[in-house]
Design an enzyme around this catalytic site. Sequence first.
Site, PDB file in Angstrom:
ATOM      1  N   ASP A 184      42.765  46.333  38.323  1.00  0.00           N
ATOM      2  CA  ASP A 184      42.098  46.416  39.607  1.00  0.00           C
ATOM      3  C   ASP A 184      40.609  46.200  39.331  1.00  0.00           C
ATOM      4  OD1 ASP A 184      41.578  47.108  42.366  1.00  0.00           O
ATOM      5  OD2 ASP A 184      40.970  49.085  41.655  1.00  0.00           O
ATOM      6  N   ASP A 221      37.550  47.095  41.791  1.00  0.00           N
ATOM      7  CA  ASP A 221      36.642  48.125  42.284  1.00  0.00           C
ATOM      8  C   ASP A 221      37.024  49.497  41.755  1.00  0.00           C
ATOM      9  OD1 ASP A 221      34.802  46.694  44.222  1.00  0.00           O
ATOM     10  OD2 ASP A 221      36.759  46.039  44.961  1.00  0.00           O
TER      11      ASP A 221
END
Length: 214
Positions: A9, A11
């Site tokens: 991922d 963020d």
Amino acid sequence: MRYELVIFDNDGVLVDSEPISNTILAEYLTELGHPTSYQESLRDYMGAAVHRVHDLVEERTGGKLPDDFDETFHSRVFAAFRQELVPVPGVEDVLAGLVADGVAYCVASSGSHERIRVGHLKTGLDQWFEEEWIFSVDDVGRGKPAPDLFLYAAERMGVAPERCVVIEDSPLGVQAAKAAGMDVYGFTSMMPADRLTGVTGLFSDMSQLREMLA
């Protein structure tokens, strides 16, 4: 298990963007007449694509956000990123370790390609990611918690889902990884461990992830 692909991922895992973006989101929603605290923003929207903001506001209030909501929100976030954003401490050591071990990796984010690009250029992470290793919700029809993005990333990288591990920090991302049939390690730097249920493993520091992947 020896994984053939590590899917990050973006963020909160690669770049320390969640405090910035959720502060701005909470302030903007409140400004528009939808009072939202920082903690509520993290609870409801962390790890999600921006369409979730529209969906929840309409579900809760029956009203719609302005047509220029996305443009205004992103312009505020990108301006802050260019001033404040830093990489998550230790993540470059993790990436260097994967390179040294010959393990493929990529990023699959609920953010747009532009958001990923702005963040990586500011933090210097662009040197670690070829363009073809970057996947966004822009590339698929549904964002997390649907598995589409992770399955798309695995397909494009040429690795079967069961040979992948996802690195996530949000409940929505964990749900998406599990739905894709992938192992998932949960990063607890901002999210309480008890909200990342069903993960393969938990870690609170990137040095721990380096050991887990090794």
